[in-house]
Design an enzyme around this catalytic site. Structure first.
Site, short mmCIF file in Angstrom:
data_model
loop_
_atom_site.label_atom_id
_atom_site.label_comp_id
_atom_site.label_asym_id
_atom_site.label_seq_id
_atom_site.Cartn_x
_atom_site.Cartn_y
_atom_site.Cartn_z
N CYS A 69 0.87 -1.18 0.00
CA CYS A 69 0.00 0.00 0.00
C CYS A 69 0.91 1.23 0.00
O CYS A 69 2.12 1.09 -0.13
CB CYS A 69 -0.98 -0.01 1.18
SG CYS A 69 -0.23 0.15 2.81
N GLY A 70 0.35 2.39 0.17
CA GLY A 70 1.14 3.61 0.10
C GLY A 70 2.32 3.63 1.05
O GLY A 70 3.46 3.81 0.64
#
Length: 136
Positions: A69-70
């Protein structure tokens, strides 16, 4: 070794690269648990859950998951909510080695925001070290 890959929209592009790399380099049993297409409205918890449940329910030897994810933290927190999961956010090969040796992690969480701006060799080094470093 089974390897389950999951990402939200922020980690989708890196997950696709990691998936292709693993298949191209002969890792058997690589399975994408989503997202299967870039969807700006998806969110990390559903993919962390899918991967965690696969790892927990897999009776093969040493099943693993790679979640992206980020920042890596969201996936890590969501995965670690499941009993028996040991997920770690990793940003370099040294930490990949240490989380295997010290924590026996079997879920690797990668921060796309950090790794996508680095050379491809950075994430490859992390993934290879984490997959292949033997425990003490």
């Amino acid at each position: 070794m089974k390897i389950y890959l999951g990402s939200d929209h922020r980690g989708f592009m890196l997950k696709e690269k990691v998936f292709a790399y693993l298949v191209r380099n002969g890792y058997d049993g690589v399975q994408d648990v989503g997202g299967v297409e870039l969807n700006p409205d998806d969110d990390f918890p559903q993919f962390a859950q899918a991967a965690a449940l696969k790892v927990i329910g897999d009776d093969s030897e040493d099943p693993r998951a790679i979640l992206i994810c980020g920042g890596g933290q969201g996936m890590c927190m969501a995965a670690n909510r499941f009993k028996g999961i040991r997920a770690s956010v990793i940003w370099d090969a040294f930490e990949a080695k240490m989380t295997r040796q010290d924590n026996d992690s079997h879920v690797l969480c990668l921060p796309a925001r950090v790794l996508e701006d680095l050379l491809e060799s950075a994430w490859k080094g992390i993934v290879e070290t984490w997959l292949n470093d033997c425990l003490r």
